[in-house]
Design a protein around this motif. Structure first.
Motif, short mmCIF file in Angstrom:
data_model
loop_
_atom_site.label_atom_id
_atom_site.label_comp_id
_atom_site.label_asym_id
_atom_site.label_seq_id
_atom_site.Cartn_x
_atom_site.Cartn_y
_atom_site.Cartn_z
N VAL A 35 47.49 20.86 49.95
CA VAL A 35 47.85 21.39 48.64
C VAL A 35 49.17 22.14 48.81
CG1 VAL A 35 47.10 22.80 46.70
CG2 VAL A 35 45.40 21.66 48.12
N PRO A 36 50.22 21.75 48.10
CA PRO A 36 51.55 22.34 48.34
C PRO A 36 51.64 23.78 47.85
CG PRO A 36 51.61 20.89 46.42
CD PRO A 36 50.25 20.73 47.04
N PRO A 37 52.45 24.59 48.53
CA PRO A 37 52.68 25.97 48.06
C PRO A 37 53.53 25.95 46.80
CG PRO A 37 54.11 25.49 49.92
CD PRO A 37 53.18 24.31 49.78
N LEU A 38 53.51 27.06 46.09
CA LEU A 38 54.20 27.13 44.80
C LEU A 38 55.71 26.99 44.95
CD1 LEU A 38 53.54 27.37 41.86
CD2 LEU A 38 53.52 29.87 42.07
N GLY A 69 45.99 31.14 48.44
CA GLY A 69 46.32 31.26 47.02
C GLY A 69 46.81 30.01 46.34
N VAL A 70 46.80 28.84 47.03
CA VAL A 70 47.32 27.62 46.39
C VAL A 70 46.28 26.93 45.50
CG1 VAL A 70 49.05 27.14 48.17
CG2 VAL A 70 46.74 26.21 48.41
N PRO A 112 54.87 34.19 48.18
CA PRO A 112 54.09 34.07 49.43
C PRO A 112 52.59 34.03 49.16
CG PRO A 112 55.02 36.27 49.21
CD PRO A 112 55.67 35.43 48.16
N GLY A 113 52.15 34.57 48.03
CA GLY A 113 50.73 34.53 47.67
C GLY A 113 50.38 33.39 46.73
N ASN A 114 51.39 32.56 46.40
CA ASN A 114 51.18 31.35 45.58
C ASN A 114 50.58 31.63 44.21
OD1 ASN A 114 52.17 29.18 47.44
ND2 ASN A 114 50.73 30.22 48.79
#
Length: 468
Positions: free
Chosen positions: A310-313, A173-174, A356-358
């Motif tokens: 790609v960083p998580p939210l 999801g990122v 957790p789902g970005n």
């Protein structure tokens, strides 16, 4: 306009003559030399639009030439000429800054395509100047002002300028596919196709046909010739999403197709050359899978020439307001209603949430909130974020919160059977199914595989549990 020039460095006279004749027919001026020393003198005396160098030279190796050009002539694309099947040399060349590589014996049609792409890249480099235009170009779609996202945008601009395989790492999801599309669009292949494929969504028995195509009559049901994904992406980019889901037998075939730049459709007698840039991604730890023997090490090194994370939210919480505003604007345009407005308590709740789902989960939350809110004003209650039960002193931290789709279920429902054993089991099943669907990007075949059940069993449970 002056004639474009190419420097060829190879100690084999036959290769020098082949390249000189082929490139000359493309109206290019060719300067051919046979040693590293001669190459250094040539590069000191003038600039070139493109360079080809052999790997092994009498007084050194092509790696030296690639590094020299990368340091002193960064606007000149350079391609390595490698021996047949020498993957390690090709990978090292790409890591050192090579634009691409050519295997011996040289395929003339592929060579011409490589030259056209390289010259286009060189022109764009000279016209583009620095990294700023690239970063700006991706800004309208890759939302965020955080330092990490600024770095990602700059890296995308750099990666777009060569043909090295890129492995895009990041949680589900990122936005890994968006990053892949931007690398494609900002590079010299932008006029070619971008072909994304979810490797976890293709049944194992159909993979070879899907990737490489087949000939009519090659197996039961093959009523006509079919083009594979590699052929569909010819001249462009093939994006292998969830590449960790590939079975081992397919990893072997994929490795050969990538290193030889050719595929053999099922039932065909000869291989077909393909000119494809490979980008890949997965939310899993690919290096750990290599250690466990679940992913081939040689394929890992081949697709992971350059890694982009790609960083998580949760690592860029400051971008949540910008992302939310962008998503709400898109929802208004899509649904034809007023643009949603986040109230202060909603903004605070979103910024405190771990996602957790970005970004995909944020989109889901806001779409649901727009359906539940009064008018266009969104409160924290409308967000229906999963709630964590309060912890007692010394109690371990909870695991990731329930998926957004479970927001209406009480958090304690999965931890106690007070409501009855059937309800308790149903809630456990619902949580596991929704998690599997989100991890497989809502592909039911892949989700069933993750859960270890048949597609028919999953379809029955979706209906039984009321999951849309």
């Amino acid at each position: 306009m002056s004639q474009q020039t190419v420097l060829v460095i190879d100690d084999e006279r036959d290769i020098r003559e082949l390249l000189t004749i082929t490139l000359g027919r493309m109206d290019l001026q060719v300067h051919a030399v046979g040693t590293v020393a001669e190459a250094r003198r040539a590069l000191d005396e003038r600039s070139y639009d493109l360079c080809f160098t052999d790997m092994r030279l009498p007084d050194g190796n092509g790696q030296e030439v690639i590094e020299l050009i990368a340091d002193e002539h960064p606007d000149t694309p350079v391609a390595m000429i490698t021996a047949y099947g020498n993957v390690d040399a090709a990978v090292n060349a790409l890591k050192a800054g090579a634009f691409d590589f050519v295997s011996k014996p040289v395929d003339i049609q592929m060579l011409r395509r490589l030259v056209r792409t390289a010259l286009k890249l060189a022109e764009e480099k000279r016209a583009g100047g620095n990294d700023a235009p690239d970063a700006a170009a991706s800004g309208s779609r890759l939302i965020g002002d955080s330092l990490t996202m600024q770095q990602v945008r700059v890296t995308i601009g750099k990666l777009a300028r060569n043909q090295a395989p890129v492995y895009i790492a990041g949680e589900s999801g990122v936005g890994k596919e968006l990053v892949a599309r931007l690398i494609h669009e900002q590079g010299p292949r932008t006029s070619g196709p971008f072909v994304p494929v979810n490797c976890g969504a293709i049944p194992s028995e159909l993979m070879e046909s899907e990737f490489f195509g087949h000939r009519k009559g090659s197996f039961t049901g093959a009523g006509a010739d079919k083009e594979g994904l590699f052929q569909a992406a010819n001249g462009g980019t093939l994006f292998l999403d969830e590449v960790a889901e590939l079975p081992l037998h397919m990893q072997v075939k994929l490795l050969r197709a990538i290193q030889e730049k050719a595929v053999r459709p099922i039932g065909a007698r000869e291989e077909i050359p393909v000119d494809v840039r490979i980008l890949s991604a997965t939310h899993k730890n690919l290096a750990a899978l290599v250690e466990q023997g679940l992913f081939r090490q040689d394929l890992f090194y081949r697709i992971n020439v350059i890694e982009l994370r790609v960083p998580p939210l949760r690592e860029r919480r400051g971008d949540v307001p910008l992302l939310s505003a962008f998503i709400l604007k898109q929802l208004a345009a899509k649904n034809g209603g007023d643009e949603g407005r986040l109230q202060a308590d909603a903004r605070q709740a979103l910024e405190a949430y771990d996602f957790p789902g970005n970004v995909r989960e944020l989109e889901n939350i806001l779409e649901r909130a727009m359906a539940m809110c009064d008018g266009d004003s969104i409160t924290a209650t409308d967000l229906m974020l999963p709630q964590r039960a309060p912890r007692m002193s010394g109690e371990p931290a909870p695991t990731s919160p329930s998926p957004a789709g479970m927001a209406t279920a009480p958090a304690a429902a999965a931890s106690t059977p007070d409501g009855g054993l059937d309800d308790y089991i149903s809630n456990l099943e619902r949580t596991a199914i929704i998690k599997a669907l989100e991890e497989s990007r809502y592909n039911k075949t892949a989700a069933a595989r993750k859960l270890g059940i048949t597609f028919r069993a999953l379809r029955y449970k979706l209906k039984k549990l009321g999951i849309d």
